[in-house]
Design a protein around this motif. Structure first.
Motif, short mmCIF file in Angstrom:
data_model
loop_
_atom_site.label_atom_id
_atom_site.label_comp_id
_atom_site.label_asym_id
_atom_site.label_seq_id
_atom_site.Cartn_x
_atom_site.Cartn_y
_atom_site.Cartn_z
N GLN A 55 0.80 -1.22 0.00
CA GLN A 55 0.00 0.00 0.00
C GLN A 55 0.84 1.27 0.00
O GLN A 55 0.63 2.17 0.83
CB GLN A 55 -0.96 0.02 1.19
N CYS A 84 5.50 7.49 -2.51
CA CYS A 84 6.26 6.39 -1.91
C CYS A 84 6.67 5.38 -2.98
O CYS A 84 7.79 4.86 -2.95
CB CYS A 84 5.41 5.73 -0.83
N ASP A 143 1.71 4.97 -1.47
CA ASP A 143 1.05 5.96 -2.31
C ASP A 143 1.99 6.30 -3.48
O ASP A 143 3.08 5.72 -3.61
CB ASP A 143 0.68 7.20 -1.50
N SER A 144 1.58 7.22 -4.32
CA SER A 144 2.35 7.49 -5.54
C SER A 144 3.76 8.01 -5.21
O SER A 144 4.74 7.58 -5.82
CB SER A 144 1.62 8.49 -6.42
N ALA A 167 -5.77 11.65 -0.87
CA ALA A 167 -4.64 10.73 -0.93
C ALA A 167 -4.16 10.33 0.46
O ALA A 167 -3.84 9.18 0.72
CB ALA A 167 -3.49 11.36 -1.72
N ALA A 168 -4.11 11.30 1.37
CA ALA A 168 -3.64 11.03 2.74
C ALA A 168 -4.36 11.98 3.67
O ALA A 168 -4.67 13.12 3.30
CB ALA A 168 -2.13 11.21 2.84
N VAL A 226 2.61 6.78 3.09
CA VAL A 226 2.57 8.04 2.35
C VAL A 226 3.92 8.75 2.48
O VAL A 226 4.64 8.57 3.47
CB VAL A 226 1.45 8.97 2.87
N ARG A 278 -1.71 2.30 4.88
CA ARG A 278 -1.26 3.01 3.69
C ARG A 278 0.00 3.81 4.02
O ARG A 278 0.05 4.53 5.02
CB ARG A 278 -2.36 3.95 3.19
#
Length: 514
Positions: free
Chosen positions: A36, A41, A38-39, A292-293, A76, A74
């Motif tokens: 999981q 990361c 994010d973009s 997103a976060a 981030v 997730r």
């Protein structure tokens, strides 16, 4: 070969330990990040490969798989870059696994191999300080970029290893270099003095409301025409508040760090924050959230300080109503399909608004607004929101004698002393301020005398007070008594003053608001 490296990420304003597992094995050359990310990361694969190439480190011509555990959280941001790079080096036998025993790694990699600071260093390092490292025993030493040394040291003290770049870190872990010395601590500049309350001319009732708000933590609404001094008063409120205690200062620092807000010299937020968002601020920006976060909003950034909402009548009603729960409970709960986060939001709300859209207000013949326009303007403030504002003060225009006279108002220092004394009395009751007294505590510490009880009964019978309003009036009356040094049961004068400061300063005819 498999390597496991300790790091952490930010979830809301709290750190979440992460185990970066790196496997380098047979297969077509590739680099995959799972767990999981994010973009930003996930883009670590490009930054890490470029940093290896520029710094002269060999990249394994094999299949590289990176798992960020626990997979249910997730991840981030870019703070896991350094841990991923170290994991690749260990898994590819470029570094011995023993070299990273008892270490955790936080930082973003530049394409040239330099280490850059990341938002949320304080909560990230705080999570690592209480976590068992992936290898080794006991609290880990945390490797951070040089620019993050001050923030990290707030949490783990001397157990920080500041490093400027990936090449230096590899040489240290191979035993070719000693750990770099931390940067020399420069002198901490004296924070600027807050604006002085003596600059305010006249406005005795508004000054009293400001003092009560500071002493008791009571939310304050200022209503008056433009230029009357509402904003001037609000900006002098932080100077009346005592410095933050150790726990509150660390929590405020964590919030500011997670939001990417610059921390003061020395790292720790010791002065009560003052946040003044624009009236076009969205609900997510004010309360917190995001797609997103989940990020802290202005309500959390003002935790243990002041949230100033100027031009309150211009805010969308939905944005204002989102403040109800934070005002009542001191927290913001943001729920998403994948996660739910609780953010701190115990702030002192000070709001300012004009009496009508044109600003001229109530004098006969002065206001240019139609009754319907005034009603629409006031309708933005719902009854439940107004009920949570303990103090409602009408701010009139200062007279010519007050503005041109040579006599200044009472300065901040003596008022702050009275506020500190009142807060000490509240601390003896187990709360930071009287506004935090529970219903049970109000029954114990805010008992009205017989005569004061008759005053409250009259207000209840005439519909002037709700059940919440009754509790708030008693708490404000307790603050009034604390400021004058009184104790025991509430006096009739204290209750009458608290009632007068709660009277409606805006009236709405909802029949005209359509």
């Amino acid at each position: 070969m498999l390597a496991t490296v300790s790091s952490a990420t930010v979830v809301g304003v709290k750190g979440q330990p992460v185990r970066v597992e790196v496997h380098v094995g047979a297969g077509l050359p590739s680099f995959t990040v799972v767990g999981q990310p994010d973009s930003s990361c996930r883009e670590a694969r490009d930054r890490v490969r470029a940093a290896f190439a520029v710094t002269g480190l060999a990249w394994p011509n094999k299949k590289v798989t990176v798992n960020l555990a626990p997979s249910g959280v997730r991840k981030v941001g870019t703070g896991l870059d350094l841990a991923v790079a170290v994991g690749v080096l260990v898994a590819a036998d470029e570094l011995p696994a023993e070299a990273i025993a008892g270490l955790a790694f936080v930082g973003e990699l530049g394409l040239d191999g330099t280490l850059r600071p990341v938002p949320g260093t304080v909560p990230i390092v705080g999570a690592l300080a209480g976590a068992r490292p992936a290898t080794g025993v006991g609290p880990p030493w945390v490797v951070v970029p040089v620019a993050s040394h001050v923030e990290a040291a707030l949490v783990v003290g001397e157990r920080v290893r500041p490093v400027a770049g990936l090449r230096t870190l590899v040489d240290v872990l191979r035993g070719e270099l000693a750990w770099p010395d931390p940067p020399a601590a420069g002198p901490v500049p004296t924070p600027p003095h807050p604006p002085d309350l003596a600059d305010v001319r006249g406005q005795p009732v508004a000054r009293l409301g400001l003092e009560l708000a500071a002493a008791g933590g009571h939310h304050l609404l200022l209503v008056g025409p433009p230029g009357a001094g509402k904003t001037m008063l609000a900006r002098r409120l932080p100077g009346l508040l005592p410095p933050l205690g150790a726990d509150d200062a660390l929590e405020a620092t964590c919030v500011h760090s997670a939001a990417g807000v610059a921390l003061p010299p020395g790292g720790l937020v010791r002065v009560p924050p003052f946040r003044a968002p624009h009236h076009a601020t969205s609900a997510a920006a004010l309360i917190g959230g995001g797609s997103a976060a989940i990020r802290p909003g202005e309500a959390s950034l003002a935790a243990h300080g002041v949230l100033f909402l100027d031009e309150l009548g211009e805010y969308p009603p939905a944005v204002l109503d989102a403040l109800r729960t934070p005002l009542e409970e001191g927290v913001v709960r943001v729920a998403r399909a994948r996660e739910s986060v609780e953010l701190p939001a115990r702030f002192l709300l000070v709001a300012a608004m004009n009496p009508c859209p044109c600003g001229d207000g109530g004098p006969p013949g002065a206001c240019r607004c139609s009754p319907a326009a005034r009603a629409r303007y006031h309708r933005r403030l719902s009854g439940p929101l107004l009920d949570r504002l303990d103090l409602r003060v009408e701010v009139g225009k200062p007279t010519a004698d007050e503005l041109l006279g040579h006599e200044r108002g009472e300065p901040t220092a003596p008022v702050a002393e009275r506020v500190a004394a009142a807060r000490e009395r509240a601390a003896a009751r187990g709360v930071a301020a009287n506004a935090e007294l529970s219903a049970a505590a109000i029954e114990v510490h805010c008992r009205p005398s017989i005569a004061a009880g008759h005053v409250l009964e009259g207000a209840l019978r005439t519909g002037q007070l709700s059940a919440r309003g009754l509790a708030r009036v008693r708490a404000v009356a307790r603050t009034i008594a604390d400021l004058r040094g009184g104790g025991g049961d509430l006096a009739p004068d204290d209750v009458a003053l608290a009632l007068s400061l709660r009277r409606p300063v805006v009236t709405v005819d909802h029949r005209l608001a359509g």
